[in-house]
Every structure is written in C-alpha cells, then in structure tokens.
Design an enzyme around this catalytic site. Sequence first.
Site, PDB file in Angstrom:
ATOM      1  N   ASP A   1       0.843  -1.192   0.000  1.00 55.10           N
ATOM      2  CA  ASP A   1       0.000   0.000   0.000  1.00 55.10           C
ATOM      3  C   ASP A   1       0.882   1.247   0.000  1.00 55.10           C
ATOM      4  O   ASP A   1       2.040   1.216   0.431  1.00 55.10           O
ATOM      5  CB  ASP A   1      -0.897   0.028   1.234  1.00 55.10           C
ATOM      6  CG  ASP A   1      -1.849  -1.154   1.302  1.00 55.10           C
ATOM      7  OD1 ASP A   1      -2.224  -1.670   0.238  1.00 55.10           O
ATOM      8  OD2 ASP A   1      -2.219  -1.540   2.425  1.00 55.10           O
ATOM      9  N   LYS A   2       0.324   2.373  -0.412  1.00 53.50           N
ATOM     10  CA  LYS A   2       1.082   3.622  -0.511  1.00 53.50           C
ATOM     11  C   LYS A   2       1.767   3.972   0.821  1.00 53.50           C
ATOM     12  O   LYS A   2       2.936   4.357   0.852  1.00 53.50           O
ATOM     13  CB  LYS A   2       0.167   4.774  -0.946  1.00 53.50           C
ATOM     14  CG  LYS A   2       0.849   6.141  -1.002  1.00 53.50           C
ATOM     15  CD  LYS A   2      -0.070   7.185  -1.599  1.00 53.50           C
ATOM     16  CE  LYS A   2      -1.193   7.569  -0.648  1.00 53.50           C
ATOM     17  NZ  LYS A   2      -0.676   8.408   0.492  1.00 53.50           N
TER      18      LYS A   2
END
Length: 209
Positions: free
Chosen positions: A59-60
């Site tokens: 995920d970011k």
Amino acid sequence: MNKLRVLFEDSDILIVDKPSGMPVHPSKLHQGDTLSDAVMEYLGIPGDEFVFRCRTRLDKDTSGLVLIAKNPDADRVLSAMMAEKKVIREYEAVVEDDGSLPDDGTINAPIARLSENERDIRRCVRDDGQRAVTHYRVLERMPGHARVHFILETGRTHQIRVHMAHIGHPITGDSLYNEGSCEPFSLRAVRLRLSHPLTHQEMDINVNI
C-alpha cells in the site's frame, strides 16, 4: 523523486526499501512520484521500453521491502513461487493495545470489499470474502500500544490492517481502519525469505522498522 534504496540487485531481481507515502503504481493522482517511476529511473530504461514487474506490492503508506523481477524469466518463476507460498513476507507494526492482545495468535478471517463502489478501497471481514490468514507475535508492549510481528499466509489487500482492526487492535495512524488516530502509520515490510528464482540461492533480506 525519492532516491531508491536498493538492498539487493543482480541481473534477475531487484529488492528495494519503499518509503512510506510512495505509491507503487502510477494512477490519475500519481504520475512521476511512484515506485515504478523510481525503478525506471534507477535502471535507466526509457518509458516506452520499461515493464514494471512488481511481485510484492505494498500500500502507498506501507514502507519496506518490495521484490521486483527484472526480466520475464524471473517474473514467471517468482509468480509461481508466490502462488505456491514460497516467498515468505514478514511485517512489523505498532497497534492499539490495552494489554488484552494475546502474546501470539493466528487470525483466520475472510476478507471482502466493503462496498461495490470501485472508488471505495476499504475491505472488511465477511463470510463471503476470500480466505485470509495472518500469524502474529507481540514483540514489545508499551503504554496503550504493542509492537507486533506478522507473517502472511495469504496476501489480500489491506490484510494486516483489516485483521487487526477486526480483532480490536488497529494499526496506529491507519486513517482507513483506525479513525481518529493521529500518529504516524507504522506498518512496514521488514523481511523477505525466498530462493532466488534462477540461481536458487537461499535469500533472507531484512530491514529495521
């Protein structure tokens, strides 16, 4: 562009330490600031020739180890290894804890999309979801928190985040699953264990949280 921190590289694979806040793939909101862009720049491959073969997407806001294949042969073998669960991924995070989190355990709870709206990226535990299994062990207890080590048996979107929120111990700073938490998001991919896809050398790559 963030300078790429490379932990291992040969002619077949690349293992990097992705910083928190960096998306892995380009999107409408992120062009030129992604891990894909950083890898393309590092390898010096023109955009029209570059193929980003990322095998362990994060995920970011999750930081840590990302495994990338540099050619189709390595990518094909790594893909099969991932399907056969021969790439072991380990994570650490700080979670909310009032002292009730057991010292270790396994969360076996299926994960599904929270809604049918494709713009809603949130997941939830639901009986009709995909199988998801997370093993955890408490490393350290602090006032109101615990530092926890995780090993994934499956790799569902937001798996650790959803599972920990589900059992009442969400990750600190997780704006999606821990509403109101204002601390930094702490989830980090800290270890990768695998056999090299082509040389078969045993590999064990670690980074600190």
